[in-house]
Design a protein around this motif. Structure first.
Motif, PDB file in Angstrom:
ATOM      1  N   GLY A  43       0.794  -1.124   0.215  1.00 25.98           N
ATOM      2  CA  GLY A  43      -0.069   0.094   0.034  1.00 25.98           C
ATOM      3  C   GLY A  43       0.647   1.045  -0.228  1.00 25.98           C
ATOM      4  N   LEU A  90       5.338   9.231  -4.527  1.00 22.63           N
ATOM      5  CA  LEU A  90       3.933   9.671  -4.936  1.00 22.63           C
ATOM      6  C   LEU A  90       3.757  11.062  -4.193  1.00 22.63           C
ATOM      7  N   GLY A 103       0.200  12.987  -8.162  1.00 23.54           N
ATOM      8  CA  GLY A 103       1.090  13.334  -9.415  1.00 23.54           C
ATOM      9  C   GLY A 103       1.485  11.779 -10.091  1.00 23.54           C
ATOM     10  N   GLN A 104       2.071  11.798 -11.023  1.00 22.55           N
ATOM     11  CA  GLN A 104       2.540  10.694 -11.773  1.00 22.55           C
ATOM     12  C   GLN A 104       3.640   9.748 -11.071  1.00 22.55           C
ATOM     13  N   ARG A 107      10.047   7.009 -10.005  1.00 19.76           N
ATOM     14  CA  ARG A 107      10.733   5.831  -9.645  1.00 19.76           C
ATOM     15  C   ARG A 107      11.985   6.001  -9.173  1.00 19.76           C
TER      16      ARG A 107
ATOM     17  N   TYR B  36      -9.619   4.917  -6.488  1.00 15.48           N
ATOM     18  CA  TYR B  36      -8.611   5.181  -7.602  1.00 15.48           C
ATOM     19  C   TYR B  36      -8.415   3.982  -8.279  1.00 15.48           C
ATOM     20  N   GLN B  38      -4.999   2.637 -10.776  1.00 19.31           N
ATOM     21  CA  GLN B  38      -3.850   2.840 -11.041  1.00 19.31           C
ATOM     22  C   GLN B  38      -3.050   1.984 -12.054  1.00 19.31           C
ATOM     23  N   ARG B  41       3.024   1.624 -12.987  1.00 16.67           N
ATOM     24  CA  ARG B  41       4.119   2.803 -13.038  1.00 16.67           C
ATOM     25  C   ARG B  41       3.778   4.063 -13.239  1.00 16.67           C
ATOM     26  N   LYS B  42       2.317   4.356 -12.862  1.00 19.21           N
ATOM     27  CA  LYS B  42       1.787   5.641 -12.732  1.00 19.21           C
ATOM     28  C   LYS B  42       1.150   6.000 -11.583  1.00 19.21           C
ATOM     29  N   GLY B  43       0.589   7.260 -11.491  1.00 18.55           N
ATOM     30  CA  GLY B  43       0.231   7.750 -10.231  1.00 18.55           C
ATOM     31  C   GLY B  43      -1.493   7.126 -10.086  1.00 18.55           C
ATOM     32  N   PRO B  44      -1.808   7.142  -9.028  1.00 19.50           N
ATOM     33  CA  PRO B  44      -3.313   6.708  -8.788  1.00 19.50           C
ATOM     34  C   PRO B  44      -4.094   7.743  -9.443  1.00 19.50           C
ATOM     35  N   LEU B  88      -7.633   1.060  -5.888  1.00 22.77           N
ATOM     36  CA  LEU B  88      -7.487   1.383  -4.622  1.00 22.77           C
ATOM     37  C   LEU B  88      -8.509   2.019  -3.654  1.00 22.77           C
ATOM     38  N   THR B 101      -4.582  -1.636   0.241  1.00 23.61           N
ATOM     39  CA  THR B 101      -3.276  -2.148  -0.412  1.00 23.61           C
ATOM     40  C   THR B 101      -3.636  -2.262  -2.051  1.00 23.61           C
TER      41      THR B 101
END
Lengths: 111, 109
Positions: A43, A90, A103-104, A107, B36, B38, B41-44, B88, B101
């Protein structure tokens, strides 16, 4: 409309090097700002949040720090990165109650 | 005790199926509830947001909150391969957000 910018998208840094991740929000004022870390298959872990300029609350004692030098700018820093700092970072903002917008992500790989 | 509990899945369904994603929470204070999506490799991305019991619809998505049983659900109708992502659930009280999670969903063409 409100937008959130987070950069860089990916970062590879050697152990012991410094870190600076920046997040800015446009189209709103006095937002609550958040930094989260997301480990694979796990999470969202809250790292820091801020309800105003210069006001930082730390949720997890660690190698990282945060600052809010301007109303819509939130910076995540480290003086010396550890391998365990690798992860997906994030930034998020909220109007104070209700939903949060992310935001995006960045990493980060510490090598 | 976790603030929000969410079945991690993974969940795999055929295209066109109805998907049901569920979470439970433990706090009874007034709060907001969110779902959300997701991608890897991206934001929620915020899908749904509500604060009251009952259903809220937005296109193929329906968010359902049952405060008496502390249960929140997201239904996806006519699921598409583009719905394949991690979902999420979250709740907000004051300045604090509590996230599940995530449930990994794959929609098979």
């Amino acid at each position: 409309s409100q937008t959130i910018h987070q950069w860089p998208a990916t970062l590879v840094q050697p152990v012991g090097s410094p870190l600076s991740l920046e997040c800015t929000v446009e189209g709103t004022s006095n937002p609550n700002l958040y930094w989260y870390r997301q480990a694979a298959g796990r999470g969202l872990q809250l790292l820091f949040y801020s309800v105003g300029i210069g006001q930082i609350s730390s949720e997890v004692p660690q190698n990282l720090s945060a600052s809010r030098p301007q109303d819509r700018q939130f910076i995540l820093s480290s003086k010396k990165l550890l391998l365990s700092d690798s992860g997906f970072y994030l930034c998020a903002w909220s109007p104070g109650q209700g939903e949060a917008f992310f935001g995006q992500g960045t990493r980060l790989t510490v090598v | 005790q976790k603030e929000v509990e969410q079945d991690p899945g993974p969940l795999s369904v055929p295209e066109g199926a109805i998907v049901s994603l569920n979470c439970t929470y433990s706090n009874s204070a007034f709060q907001y509830f969110m779902w959300y999506r997701q991608y890897s490799r991206k934001g929620p991305e915020l899908l749904m947001y509500t604060y009251s019991s009952g259903n809220k619809e937005d296109g193929r998505f329906t968010a359902q909150v049952d405060k008496s049983s502390k249960y929140i659900s997201l239904f996806i109708r006519d699921s598409q391969p583009s719905d394949s992502a991690t979902y999420l659930c979250a709740r907000n009280t004051g300045n604090q957000f509590y996230f599940g999670t995530g449930t990994s969903l794959t929609v098979i063409p």
